[in-house]
Design a protein around this motif. Structure first.
Motif, PDB file in Angstrom:
ATOM      1  N   GLN A  49      46.429 -54.746  31.400  1.00 50.56           N
ATOM      2  CA  GLN A  49      45.798 -53.590  32.036  1.00 50.56           C
ATOM      3  C   GLN A  49      46.357 -52.289  31.489  1.00 50.56           C
ATOM      4  O   GLN A  49      45.613 -51.335  31.232  1.00 50.56           O
ATOM      5  N   ASP A  50      47.673 -52.263  31.283  1.00 49.49           N
ATOM      6  CA  ASP A  50      48.294 -51.069  30.701  1.00 49.49           C
ATOM      7  C   ASP A  50      47.758 -50.829  29.294  1.00 49.49           C
ATOM      8  O   ASP A  50      47.515 -49.682  28.898  1.00 49.49           O
ATOM      9  N   GLN A  51      47.586 -51.947  28.551  1.00 50.39           N
ATOM     10  CA  GLN A  51      47.082 -51.825  27.184  1.00 50.39           C
ATOM     11  C   GLN A  51      45.638 -51.334  27.183  1.00 50.39           C
ATOM     12  O   GLN A  51      45.256 -50.499  26.352  1.00 50.39           O
ATOM     13  N   ILE A  52      44.841 -51.859  28.140  1.00 51.58           N
ATOM     14  CA  ILE A  52      43.454 -51.418  28.243  1.00 51.58           C
ATOM     15  C   ILE A  52      43.392 -49.936  28.569  1.00 51.58           C
ATOM     16  O   ILE A  52      42.621 -49.171  27.973  1.00 51.58           O
ATOM     17  N   THR A  53      44.221 -49.537  29.524  1.00 59.08           N
ATOM     18  CA  THR A  53      44.266 -48.118  29.892  1.00 59.08           C
ATOM     19  C   THR A  53      44.687 -47.260  28.703  1.00 59.08           C
ATOM     20  O   THR A  53      44.098 -46.204  28.432  1.00 59.08           O
ATOM     21  N   SER A  54      45.718 -47.758  27.999  1.00 57.49           N
ATOM     22  CA  SER A  54      46.199 -47.014  26.830  1.00 57.49           C
ATOM     23  C   SER A  54      45.125 -46.935  25.749  1.00 57.49           C
ATOM     24  O   SER A  54      44.919 -45.878  25.136  1.00 57.49           O
ATOM     25  N   ASN A  55      44.408 -48.059  25.534  1.00 54.33           N
ATOM     26  CA  ASN A  55      43.349 -48.081  24.523  1.00 54.33           C
ATOM     27  C   ASN A  55      42.211 -47.136  24.905  1.00 54.33           C
ATOM     28  O   ASN A  55      41.639 -46.456  24.038  1.00 54.33           O
ATOM     29  N   ASN A  56      41.874 -47.124  26.191  1.00 57.95           N
ATOM     30  CA  ASN A  56      40.816 -46.222  26.646  1.00 57.95           C
ATOM     31  C   ASN A  56      41.208 -44.766  26.421  1.00 57.95           C
ATOM     32  O   ASN A  56      40.386 -43.942  25.995  1.00 57.95           O
ATOM     33  N   GLU A  57      42.473 -44.480  26.705  1.00 60.17           N
ATOM     34  CA  GLU A  57      42.940 -43.108  26.481  1.00 60.17           C
ATOM     35  C   GLU A  57      42.917 -42.771  24.993  1.00 60.17           C
ATOM     36  O   GLU A  57      42.531 -41.659  24.601  1.00 60.17           O
ATOM     37  N   ARG A  58      43.344 -43.758  24.169  1.00 59.97           N
ATOM     38  CA  ARG A  58      43.323 -43.520  22.722  1.00 59.97           C
ATOM     39  C   ARG A  58      41.886 -43.342  22.229  1.00 59.97           C
ATOM     40  O   ARG A  58      41.618 -42.495  21.360  1.00 59.97           O
ATOM     41  N   GLU A  59      40.977 -44.170  22.782  1.00 59.74           N
ATOM     42  CA  GLU A  59      39.575 -44.071  22.370  1.00 59.74           C
ATOM     43  C   GLU A  59      39.004 -42.700  22.727  1.00 59.74           C
ATOM     44  O   GLU A  59      38.278 -42.090  21.936  1.00 59.74           O
ATOM     45  N   LYS A  60      39.341 -42.227  23.932  1.00 60.61           N
ATOM     46  CA  LYS A  60      38.891 -40.894  24.328  1.00 60.61           C
ATOM     47  C   LYS A  60      39.453 -39.833  23.385  1.00 60.61           C
ATOM     48  O   LYS A  60      38.743 -38.910  22.981  1.00 60.61           O
ATOM     49  N   GLU A  61      40.749 -40.009  23.060  1.00 58.92           N
ATOM     50  CA  GLU A  61      41.386 -39.043  22.158  1.00 58.92           C
ATOM     51  C   GLU A  61      40.754 -39.102  20.776  1.00 58.92           C
ATOM     52  O   GLU A  61      40.497 -38.057  20.155  1.00 58.92           O
ATOM     53  N   ILE A  62      40.484 -40.333  20.309  1.00 65.61           N
ATOM     54  CA  ILE A  62      39.862 -40.489  18.990  1.00 65.61           C
ATOM     55  C   ILE A  62      38.464 -39.877  18.983  1.00 65.61           C
ATOM     56  O   ILE A  62      38.072 -39.188  18.028  1.00 65.61           O
ATOM     57  N   ASN A  63      37.694 -40.141  20.052  1.00 69.51           N
ATOM     58  CA  ASN A  63      36.354 -39.564  20.135  1.00 69.51           C
ATOM     59  C   ASN A  63      36.412 -38.042  20.169  1.00 69.51           C
ATOM     60  O   ASN A  63      35.586 -37.361  19.534  1.00 69.51           O
ATOM     61  N   PHE A  64      37.402 -37.532  20.909  1.00 69.09           N
ATOM     62  CA  PHE A  64      37.566 -36.075  20.958  1.00 69.09           C
ATOM     63  C   PHE A  64      37.885 -35.526  19.578  1.00 69.09           C
ATOM     64  O   PHE A  64      37.304 -34.527  19.135  1.00 69.09           O
ATOM     65  N   LEU A  65      38.832 -36.206  18.887  1.00 71.67           N
ATOM     66  CA  LEU A  65      39.210 -35.754  17.551  1.00 71.67           C
ATOM     67  C   LEU A  65      38.049 -35.906  16.569  1.00 71.67           C
ATOM     68  O   LEU A  65      37.852 -35.059  15.690  1.00 71.67           O
ATOM     69  N   TYR A  66      37.282 -37.014  16.723  1.00 72.29           N
ATOM     70  CA  TYR A  66      36.130 -37.224  15.846  1.00 72.29           C
ATOM     71  C   TYR A  66      35.113 -36.097  16.032  1.00 72.29           C
ATOM     72  O   TYR A  66      34.597 -35.533  15.055  1.00 72.29           O
ATOM     73  N   ASP A  67      34.836 -35.790  17.308  1.00 68.71           N
ATOM     74  CA  ASP A  67      33.902 -34.688  17.584  1.00 68.71           C
ATOM     75  C   ASP A  67      34.449 -33.368  17.049  1.00 68.71           C
ATOM     76  O   ASP A  67      33.693 -32.531  16.528  1.00 68.71           O
ATOM     77  N   ARG A  68      35.769 -33.206  17.190  1.00 65.38           N
ATOM     78  CA  ARG A  68      36.399 -31.975  16.707  1.00 65.38           C
ATOM     79  C   ARG A  68      36.281 -31.874  15.184  1.00 65.38           C
ATOM     80  O   ARG A  68      35.953 -30.802  14.646  1.00 65.38           O
ATOM     81  N   VAL A  69      36.552 -32.998  14.511  1.00 69.47           N
ATOM     82  CA  VAL A  69      36.440 -33.011  13.048  1.00 69.47           C
ATOM     83  C   VAL A  69      35.000 -32.742  12.624  1.00 69.47           C
ATOM     84  O   VAL A  69      34.740 -31.985  11.678  1.00 69.47           O
ATOM     85  N   ALA A  70      34.041 -33.410  13.327  1.00 63.70           N
ATOM     86  CA  ALA A  70      32.631 -33.192  13.003  1.00 63.70           C
ATOM     87  C   ALA A  70      32.254 -31.725  13.179  1.00 63.70           C
ATOM     88  O   ALA A  70      31.524 -31.143  12.359  1.00 63.70           O
ATOM     89  N   LEU A  71      32.766 -31.120  14.259  1.00 61.61           N
ATOM     90  CA  LEU A  71      32.483 -29.701  14.503  1.00 61.61           C
ATOM     91  C   LEU A  71      33.082 -28.829  13.410  1.00 61.61           C
ATOM     92  O   LEU A  71      32.426 -27.899  12.898  1.00 61.61           O
ATOM     93  N   LEU A  72      34.336 -29.144  13.034  1.00 63.94           N
ATOM     94  CA  LEU A  72      34.992 -28.357  11.989  1.00 63.94           C
ATOM     95  C   LEU A  72      34.296 -28.540  10.637  1.00 63.94           C
ATOM     96  O   LEU A  72      34.146 -27.575   9.874  1.00 63.94           O
ATOM     97  N   LYS A  73      33.866 -29.779  10.354  1.00 58.93           N
ATOM     98  CA  LYS A  73      33.132 -30.026   9.107  1.00 58.93           C
ATOM     99  C   LYS A  73      31.826 -29.249   9.094  1.00 58.93           C
ATOM    100  O   LYS A  73      31.435 -28.691   8.057  1.00 58.93           O
ATOM    101  N   ASN A  74      31.174 -29.224  10.233  1.00 62.25           N
ATOM    102  CA  ASN A  74      29.911 -28.479  10.314  1.00 62.25           C
ATOM    103  C   ASN A  74      30.156 -26.981  10.115  1.00 62.25           C
ATOM    104  O   ASN A  74      29.403 -26.304   9.396  1.00 62.25           O
ATOM    105  N   ARG A  75      31.224 -26.481  10.756  1.00 65.39           N
ATOM    106  CA  ARG A  75      31.550 -25.062  10.583  1.00 65.39           C
ATOM    107  C   ARG A  75      31.913 -24.754   9.130  1.00 65.39           C
ATOM    108  O   ARG A  75      31.519 -23.715   8.582  1.00 65.39           O
ATOM    109  N   LEU A  76      32.676 -25.666   8.523  1.00 69.35           N
ATOM    110  CA  LEU A  76      33.074 -25.475   7.128  1.00 69.35           C
ATOM    111  C   LEU A  76      31.853 -25.499   6.220  1.00 69.35           C
ATOM    112  O   LEU A  76      31.746 -24.699   5.285  1.00 69.35           O
ATOM    113  N   GLU A  77      30.922 -26.422   6.533  1.00 70.56           N
ATOM    114  CA  GLU A  77      29.713 -26.529   5.716  1.00 70.56           C
ATOM    115  C   GLU A  77      28.867 -25.268   5.849  1.00 70.56           C
ATOM    116  O   GLU A  77      28.337 -24.741   4.860  1.00 70.56           O
ATOM    117  N   ILE A  78      28.779 -24.744   7.075  1.00 70.26           N
ATOM    118  CA  ILE A  78      28.040 -23.504   7.314  1.00 70.26           C
ATOM    119  C   ILE A  78      28.697 -22.338   6.573  1.00 70.26           C
ATOM    120  O   ILE A  78      28.023 -21.509   5.947  1.00 70.26           O
TER     121      ILE A  78
END
Length: 301
Positions: free
Chosen positions: A98-127
């Motif tokens: 359960q701790d691992q699942i919770t940790s993985n969920n938190e990591r997944e949220k963090e990864i998704n946040f970072l992925y969205d952040r990178v996508a946003l930065l790439k879009n800004r850089l491309e613009i």
């Protein structure tokens, strides 16, 4: 008196006893007597022996069963101990999982946040990259001086400024000078004596003046045409849209200030294309439209 005398006589007495024994044996041999005596004897024997037999059987069973019961109790204790250990291990494993699942969920949220952040930065850089190209244009299929012997090598240096001024002033009918050009140079490979020239104008106004008159090159004998200086990402989008236009899936495709527009048909509204998802949505809409058209045609027949 005679009877008593006979009894006192040993021989007579033996004979009498024998006679009595024979009669007893004869009586015992009788089925009637046997049927009467045997049940009585059986009951008496059973009543006498049953407690002894039961006690003896219990003793024998106890002697054999007791070690097994002791061993079973011992094994039961071991099993219970192991059971408790397994329960503890399972509980610990569940908590860890359960701790691992919770940790993985938190990591997944963090990864998704970072992925969205990178996508946003790439879009800004491309613009930003596209914005940095706002004063430049690409002249395609421009005749370039080549060596007379092989005809496949560019003769350097190439005065691309003069070539571009000649196109702008003599073919587009404009009046611009060398001071309107910041820099120009050949880009890409030479093909049939022609290549691509990229030009950066001093001002956006001059660049826009040239680009807005690009239609004057329609039917040019050299096949020269002008396009915006798009980023690699946007160039790939335009190539995919050009394929759709070639296959008659869309009516028109063009760019303005780095933005990409299309029209599905001559009467439809223009549609902006920003990324690959927009092209996927466009293709899906086209497919649905074609399916509806085919269904209507089939019903009409």
């Amino acid at each position: 008196m005679s009877d008593l005398t006979e009894i006192d006589n040993p021989k007579k007495a033996a004979s009498i006893r024998k006679s009595v024994a024979d009669r007893v044996l004869e009586a015992l041999s009788s089925s009637e007597v046997l049927n009467t005596i045997i049940p009585i004897l059986s009951k008496q024997i059973s009543d006498t022996l049953e407690p002894n037999i039961e006690a003896e059987v219990k003793n024998c069973v106890a002697e054999e069963i007791q070690p097994l019961l002791q061993k079973l109790d011992c094994q039961s204790g071991i099993v219970e101990t192991q059971k408790q250990q397994l329960i503890k291990q399972l509980s610990s494993l569940q908590r860890t999982t359960q701790d691992q699942i919770t940790s993985n969920n938190e990591r997944e949220k963090e990864i998704n946040f970072l992925y969205d952040r990178v996508a946003l930065l790439k879009n800004r850089l491309e613009i930003q990259e596209q914005y940095s190209r706002r004063t430049s244009l690409r002249f395609n299929n421009v005749p370039i001086p080549t060596d007379r012997i092989e005809g496949t090598k560019i003769v350097h240096p190439v005065d691309t400024d003069s070539i571009i001024l000649d196109i702008c002033n003599n073919k587009l009918g404009l009046d611009i000078g060398i001071r309107d050009i910041g820099r120009s140079h050949v880009i890409g490979k030479l093909k049939q004596g022609r290549s691509q020239v990229i030009v950066r104008f001093i001002s956006y106004r001059t660049r826009q003046l040239v680009y807005s008159n690009k239609k004057a090159l329609k039917g040019d004998p050299n096949g020269t045409f002008i396009t915006e200086n798009l980023t690699h990402f946007r160039t790939n989008l335009v190539k995919q849209l050009a394929t759709l236009k070639y296959n008659n899936k869309i009516n028109a495709c063009w760019t303005t200030d780095g933005r990409i527009f299309i029209k599905v048909n001559a009467n439809s509204q223009k549609r902006i294309i920003n990324n690959l998802n927009d092209i996927s949505d466009l293709e899906s809409d086209i497919q649905q439209f074609e399916e509806r058209t085919n269904i209507n045609n089939s019903e009409g027949m």
